[in-house]
Design a protein around this motif. Structure first.
Motif, PDB file in Angstrom:
ATOM      1  N   ARG A 216      36.847  18.264 -26.827  1.00 35.12           N
ATOM      2  CA  ARG A 216      36.241  18.941 -27.949  1.00 35.12           C
ATOM      3  C   ARG A 216      37.132  20.115 -28.358  1.00 35.12           C
ATOM      4  N   PRO A 217      37.352  20.288 -29.659  1.00 35.60           N
ATOM      5  CA  PRO A 217      38.179  21.434 -30.080  1.00 35.60           C
ATOM      6  C   PRO A 217      37.486  22.757 -29.736  1.00 35.60           C
ATOM      7  N   LYS A 218      38.304  23.799 -29.523  1.00 32.42           N
ATOM      8  CA  LYS A 218      37.784  25.097 -29.108  1.00 32.42           C
ATOM      9  C   LYS A 218      36.933  25.765 -30.181  1.00 32.42           C
ATOM     10  N   ASN A 219      37.209  25.507 -31.443  1.00 31.42           N
ATOM     11  CA  ASN A 219      36.466  26.207 -32.480  1.00 31.42           C
ATOM     12  C   ASN A 219      35.107  25.569 -32.773  1.00 31.42           C
ATOM     13  N   GLU A 220      34.828  24.432 -32.206  1.00 30.73           N
ATOM     14  CA  GLU A 220      33.516  23.802 -32.374  1.00 30.73           C
ATOM     15  C   GLU A 220      32.703  24.049 -31.115  1.00 30.73           C
ATOM     16  N   SER A 221      31.503  24.620 -31.304  1.00 28.87           N
ATOM     17  CA  SER A 221      30.609  24.828 -30.156  1.00 28.87           C
ATOM     18  C   SER A 221      29.231  24.306 -30.529  1.00 28.87           C
ATOM     19  N   VAL A 222      28.524  23.856 -29.528  1.00 31.15           N
ATOM     20  CA  VAL A 222      27.179  23.344 -29.759  1.00 31.15           C
ATOM     21  C   VAL A 222      26.258  24.553 -29.913  1.00 31.15           C
ATOM     22  N   SER A 223      25.589  24.625 -31.038  1.00 36.06           N
ATOM     23  CA  SER A 223      24.711  25.779 -31.259  1.00 36.06           C
ATOM     24  C   SER A 223      23.445  25.633 -30.434  1.00 36.06           C
ATOM     25  N   ASN A 224      22.972  26.753 -29.939  1.00 32.21           N
ATOM     26  CA  ASN A 224      21.801  26.779 -29.085  1.00 32.21           C
ATOM     27  C   ASN A 224      20.699  27.558 -29.802  1.00 32.21           C
ATOM     28  N   GLN A 225      20.291  27.098 -30.977  1.00 32.43           N
ATOM     29  CA  GLN A 225      19.297  27.802 -31.777  1.00 32.43           C
ATOM     30  C   GLN A 225      17.872  27.399 -31.420  1.00 32.43           C
ATOM     31  N   GLY A 226      17.683  26.359 -30.694  1.00 35.48           N
ATOM     32  CA  GLY A 226      16.338  25.919 -30.317  1.00 35.48           C
ATOM     33  C   GLY A 226      15.597  26.947 -29.500  1.00 35.48           C
ATOM     34  N   CYS A 227      16.272  27.645 -28.595  1.00 34.16           N
ATOM     35  CA  CYS A 227      15.622  28.653 -27.761  1.00 34.16           C
ATOM     36  C   CYS A 227      15.196  29.858 -28.603  1.00 34.16           C
ATOM     37  N   GLY A 228      15.984  30.237 -29.574  1.00 35.71           N
ATOM     38  CA  GLY A 228      15.635  31.372 -30.443  1.00 35.71           C
ATOM     39  C   GLY A 228      14.407  31.081 -31.282  1.00 35.71           C
ATOM     40  N   ILE A 229      14.333  29.880 -31.828  1.00 39.08           N
ATOM     41  CA  ILE A 229      13.177  29.505 -32.640  1.00 39.08           C
ATOM     42  C   ILE A 229      11.928  29.422 -31.760  1.00 39.08           C
ATOM     43  N   PHE A 230      12.061  28.867 -30.561  1.00 42.23           N
ATOM     44  CA  PHE A 230      10.929  28.794 -29.639  1.00 42.23           C
ATOM     45  C   PHE A 230      10.447  30.195 -29.261  1.00 42.23           C
ATOM     46  N   PHE A 231      11.374  31.130 -29.010  1.00 42.85           N
ATOM     47  CA  PHE A 231      11.024  32.511 -28.681  1.00 42.85           C
ATOM     48  C   PHE A 231      10.262  33.164 -29.831  1.00 42.85           C
TER      49      PHE A 231
END
Length: 136
Positions: free
Chosen positions: A3-18
């Motif tokens: 996977r290229p370094k500039n692409e990251s899997v966003s972890n927005q599910g925890c923020g919305i749940f919070f």
């Protein structure tokens, strides 16, 4: 495959749940806050009475669950608060209070407390300083 370094899997599910959990906590606490306010801080009218010529108007109330009454006369902006001793764990009730108008400008307030003891209060609209006073 790398996977290229500039692409990251966003972890927005925890923020919305919070945020959803926080919103639910706030919404569920509103009725509790309203109940606490009504039970301990809101003024509850016990009895009110007007003078024979409707010149003066006396209101007796309590705040929440307490044995301290508040006597107010609206026209003269007079008020007096007093602690009334009642039976154990019993609040002052409107059945324990009688307002007797002696004239249009004078009234006697009788409050029955513990053991039938009577606490007398006197309202005199013509008084110089204290319009409402406790008589021992």
């Amino acid at each position: 495959m790398k996977r290229p370094k500039n692409e990251s899997v966003s972890n927005q599910g925890c923020g919305i749940f919070f945020l959803m959990v926080l919103a639910m906590m706030i919404l569920l606490s509103i009725p509790f806050i309203i109940f606490i306010n009504a039970a301990f801080f809101e003024k509850q009218m016990l009895i009110s009475s007007g003078s024979p010529d409707d010149t003066y108007h006396i209101e007796i109330s309590i705040r929440g669950h307490s044995n301290e009454i508040l006597i107010e006369e609206v026209t003269t902006s007079s008020e007096l608060s007093s602690f009334i001793e009642t039976e154990l764990l019993v609040d002052v009730a409107s059945e324990n209070i009688v307002i007797e108008w002696l004239s249009d400008t004078a009234a006697q307030i009788v409050v029955t407390g513990r053991d039938g003891a009577k606490n007398y209060f006197y309202f005199n609209a013509n008084a110089e300083k204290e319009k409402i006073e406790q008589i021992f």
